[in-house]
Design a protein around this motif. Structure first.
Motif, PDB file in Angstrom:
ATOM      1  N   ILE A  97       0.831  -1.207   0.000  1.00 23.52           N
ATOM      2  CA  ILE A  97       0.000   0.000   0.000  1.00 23.52           C
ATOM      3  C   ILE A  97       0.865   1.256   0.000  1.00 23.52           C
ATOM      4  O   ILE A  97       0.616   2.205  -0.758  1.00 23.52           O
ATOM      5  N   SER A 100       2.502   1.852  -3.331  1.00 20.67           N
ATOM      6  CA  SER A 100       1.501   2.291  -4.314  1.00 20.67           C
ATOM      7  C   SER A 100       1.180   3.768  -4.127  1.00 20.67           C
ATOM      8  O   SER A 100       1.066   4.523  -5.107  1.00 20.67           O
ATOM      9  N   ILE A 101       1.037   4.186  -2.869  1.00 21.75           N
ATOM     10  CA  ILE A 101       0.767   5.603  -2.602  1.00 21.75           C
ATOM     11  C   ILE A 101       1.956   6.461  -3.012  1.00 21.75           C
ATOM     12  O   ILE A 101       1.790   7.568  -3.551  1.00 21.75           O
ATOM     13  N   VAL A 104       1.816   7.049  -6.705  1.00 25.01           N
ATOM     14  CA  VAL A 104       0.760   8.003  -7.058  1.00 25.01           C
ATOM     15  C   VAL A 104       1.153   9.428  -6.683  1.00 25.01           C
ATOM     16  O   VAL A 104       1.010  10.361  -7.482  1.00 25.01           O
ATOM     17  N   ASP A 105       1.665   9.604  -5.454  1.00 23.40           N
ATOM     18  CA  ASP A 105       1.936  10.954  -4.946  1.00 23.40           C
ATOM     19  C   ASP A 105       3.226  11.559  -5.496  1.00 23.40           C
ATOM     20  O   ASP A 105       3.269  12.749  -5.822  1.00 23.40           O
ATOM     21  N   ARG A 116      -5.891  10.738  -7.335  1.00 22.14           N
ATOM     22  CA  ARG A 116      -4.997   9.917  -6.517  1.00 22.14           C
ATOM     23  C   ARG A 116      -5.685   8.629  -6.082  1.00 22.14           C
ATOM     24  O   ARG A 116      -5.063   7.553  -6.079  1.00 22.14           O
ATOM     25  N   TYR A 117      -6.955   8.738  -5.741  1.00 21.55           N
ATOM     26  CA  TYR A 117      -7.696   7.563  -5.299  1.00 21.55           C
ATOM     27  C   TYR A 117      -7.838   6.538  -6.425  1.00 21.55           C
ATOM     28  O   TYR A 117      -7.575   5.342  -6.235  1.00 21.55           O
ATOM     29  N   PHE A 120      -4.507   4.988  -7.286  1.00 24.17           N
ATOM     30  CA  PHE A 120      -4.128   4.044  -6.229  1.00 24.17           C
ATOM     31  C   PHE A 120      -4.820   2.703  -6.429  1.00 24.17           C
ATOM     32  O   PHE A 120      -4.181   1.643  -6.350  1.00 24.17           O
ATOM     33  N   ILE A 124      -2.991  -0.824  -6.838  1.00 20.24           N
ATOM     34  CA  ILE A 124      -3.011  -1.770  -5.722  1.00 20.24           C
ATOM     35  C   ILE A 124      -3.874  -2.991  -6.012  1.00 20.24           C
ATOM     36  O   ILE A 124      -3.597  -4.083  -5.492  1.00 20.24           O
ATOM     37  N   TYR A 177      -7.463   3.079   2.575  1.00 18.23           N
ATOM     38  CA  TYR A 177      -6.946   4.318   1.989  1.00 18.23           C
ATOM     39  C   TYR A 177      -7.601   5.536   2.630  1.00 18.23           C
ATOM     40  O   TYR A 177      -6.918   6.506   2.981  1.00 18.23           O
ATOM     41  N   ARG A 181      -5.762   8.484   4.786  1.00 13.63           N
ATOM     42  CA  ARG A 181      -5.820   9.883   4.365  1.00 13.63           C
ATOM     43  C   ARG A 181      -6.525  10.747   5.409  1.00 13.63           C
ATOM     44  O   ARG A 181      -6.145  11.906   5.631  1.00 13.63           O
TER      45      ARG A 181
END
Length: 367
Positions: A97, A100-101, A104-105, A116-117, A120, A124, A177, A181
Motif C-alpha cells: 500500500i 503504491s501511494i 501516485v503521490d 490519486r484515489y 491508487f 493496488i 486508503y 488519508r
C-alpha cells in the motif's frame, strides 16, 4: 463458541504447526521488504513512520474484523497477534500500500483527491490479487467456506485467486486508503481548515461507506427475514443499510454540534462511543430475533463471553467501533472535514521549509 479446553488445544496445535522452509523464506522476505521500504521512503518522505503506522493500523483493523472470512495458517506461533491475524501479513500489505501511494503521490504526482484515489486502486488491485495468489500458493491463506461460496467458482488462471477479488480488493483498499488519508493531519503539519459538504452529500457518502462495509462482511453475517423488495445485492437490504446510515449521520452531527471546538481525536472517540451505545442494542435485537445471522466461521472463534445487559457476543461488540472507525474516516475524508491535499511530502521540501525561517530577510539600505 469455543470452550477453554478447545482454546488451549488450538494454542497447542499452533505451536506444533511450524512453518515450512518456503514459508520461513516468505516471512524473512516480508520483513526484509518492510525494512527496505522504510529505508527507501525515509530517504524521500517526511514523517515516514507516521505514514507507515497509519497504513498498518488501517489494514490491521480490516484484518481484525474480517478474520473469519479466511484462515491464515502455517506461519508459526510467533507470527500471530490475535486468532489468525498475522503481523507478518500486515507488514506485507503495508509495504504494498505504501509503495503504491508513493507512486501516485511522488512519481505520477497526481494532485486531485479523486485522481490519486483512482490511480491508487488501479495500482493496488492487481498487485494485491497477485500477492494473494502467492500466499494461497504457499498454503498460508485459505478462504472460509462462506467466503468461497460468496466469491463464486470463477478463478483467475495460474494464480488461482477468485475473480471476485476484483470487487473485494477495491472495497477493502478504499476503506484502508480513506482511513489513512483521514488521519494524515495528525502527522503532517500545516493542514488547512476545510469546509464540509451539505447534509445530503454526507448522507450519500455514509451510504456508500456502509454498503462497502456490508459487501466486505457479507460472508461473515447474513441479513434474513426482511421483505423481498428490500434486498438490493445478495443479502444487503435497504432497511438495515438505511438504519445504519441514519445512526451514523445523526450521531456525528450531534457530536459536531456539541463538541464543535474539541480536538479531532476526542471528537472521533465521541463518535465511536455514541454510535456504539446506539448500535449495540440494535445489533443484539437483530441477532436475537434472527434478522442477523453470523456464519459458522465467525461463531467458531467466539470465546463465549457475552455482555451482561445485551447478551451480545463480546466479539460483535468489539467489532462495532472497529468498523465505525473505517466508516467514519471514509465519510470525514471525502466530505471535506480534513485537508485532502496532504500526502507523501518530499523530504527535500520539508528541509527547505525548516531552513527558511532561519534566513534573515534583507534590510533596506544594507548591501
Amino acid at each position: 463458541m469455543i470452550t477453554w479446553d478447545q482454546f488451549t488445544e488450538r494454542l497447542q496445535d499452533r505451536f506444533a504447526d511450524l512453518p515450512s522452509i518456503e514459508i520461513l523464506l516468505f516471512e524473512v522476505g516480508v520483513i526484509v521488504a518492510g525494512i527496505l521500504t522504510y529505508r527507501f521512503l525515509a530517504a524521500r518522505i517526511e514523517h515516514v513512520r507516521g505514514h507507515l503506522l497509519l497504513i498498518a493500523l488501517g489494514m490491521f483493523l480490516v484484518e481484525f474484523f474480517t478474520g473469519p472470512m479466511w484462515t491464515n495458517q502455517h506461519l508459526g506461533p510467533w507470527a500471530y497477534v490475535y486468532s489468525d491475524v498475522s503481523w507478518i501479513l500486515t507488514i506485507g500489505w503495508t509495504v504494498l500500500i505504501s509503495l503504491s501511494i508513493y507512486v501516485v503521490d511522488r512519481v505520477l504526482r497526481a494532485k486531485e483527491p479523486w485522481q490519486r484515489y483512482v490511480l491508487f486502486l488501479l495500482i493496488i488491485t492487481p498487485v494485491t490479487i497477485v500477492s494473494d495468489g502467492l500466499v494461497r500458493g504457499l498454503g498460508i491463506r485459505e478462504s472460509s467456506p462462506e467466503t468461497a461460496a460468496a466469491a463464486g467458482s470463477a478463478m483467475f488462471p495460474i494464480i488461482d485467486v477468485p475473480v471476485a477479488g476484483l470487487y473485494y480488493v477495491p472495497v477493502v483498499m478504499t476503506l484502508v486508503y480513506s482511513f489513512y488519508r483521514h488521519w494524515l493531519p495528525a502527522i503532517e503539519p500545516g493542514a488547512v481548515t476545510t469546509g464540509r459538504l451539505p447534509l445530503l452529500n454526507r448522507l450519500l457518502l455514509t451510504t456508500v461507506a456502509v454498503v462497502l462495509f456490508e459487501v466486505v462482511v457479507e460472508p461473515m453475517a447474513t441479513n434474513q427475514g426482511f421483505p423481498a423488495w428490500s434486498y438490493v445485492f445478495h443479502d444487503i437490504t435497504v432497511i438495515m443499510t438505511g438504519l445504519w446510515v441514519l445512526i451514523v449521520t445523526g450521531s456525528t452531527l450531534a457530536v459536531d454540534r456539541v463538541l464543535h471546538t474539541t480536538d479531532v481525536r476526542l471528537k472521533f472517540a465521541a463518535y465511536l462511543t455514541l454510535i456504539t451505545l446506539i448500535a449495540a442494542p440494535i445489533e443484539a435485537w437483530f441477532i436475537q430475533n434472527g434478522y442477523r445471522v453470523y456464519g459458522p466461521s465467525a461463531t467458531a472463534d467466539f470465546i463465549g463471553l457475552r455482555t451482561v445487559i445485551l447478551d451480545l457476543p463480546i466479539e460483535v461488540l468489539a467489532a462495532i467501533p472497529l468498523y465505525l472507525s473505517l466508516v467514519i474516516s471514509f465519510v470525514r475524508y471525502w466530505d471535506g472535514s480534513v485537508d485532502r491535499s496532504l500526502g507523501f511530502r518530499a523530504r527535500e521540501a520539508g528541509e527547505q521549509a525548516r531552513l527558511a525561517p532561519s534566513v534573515a530577510p534583507p534590510v533596506a539600505g544594507q548591501p
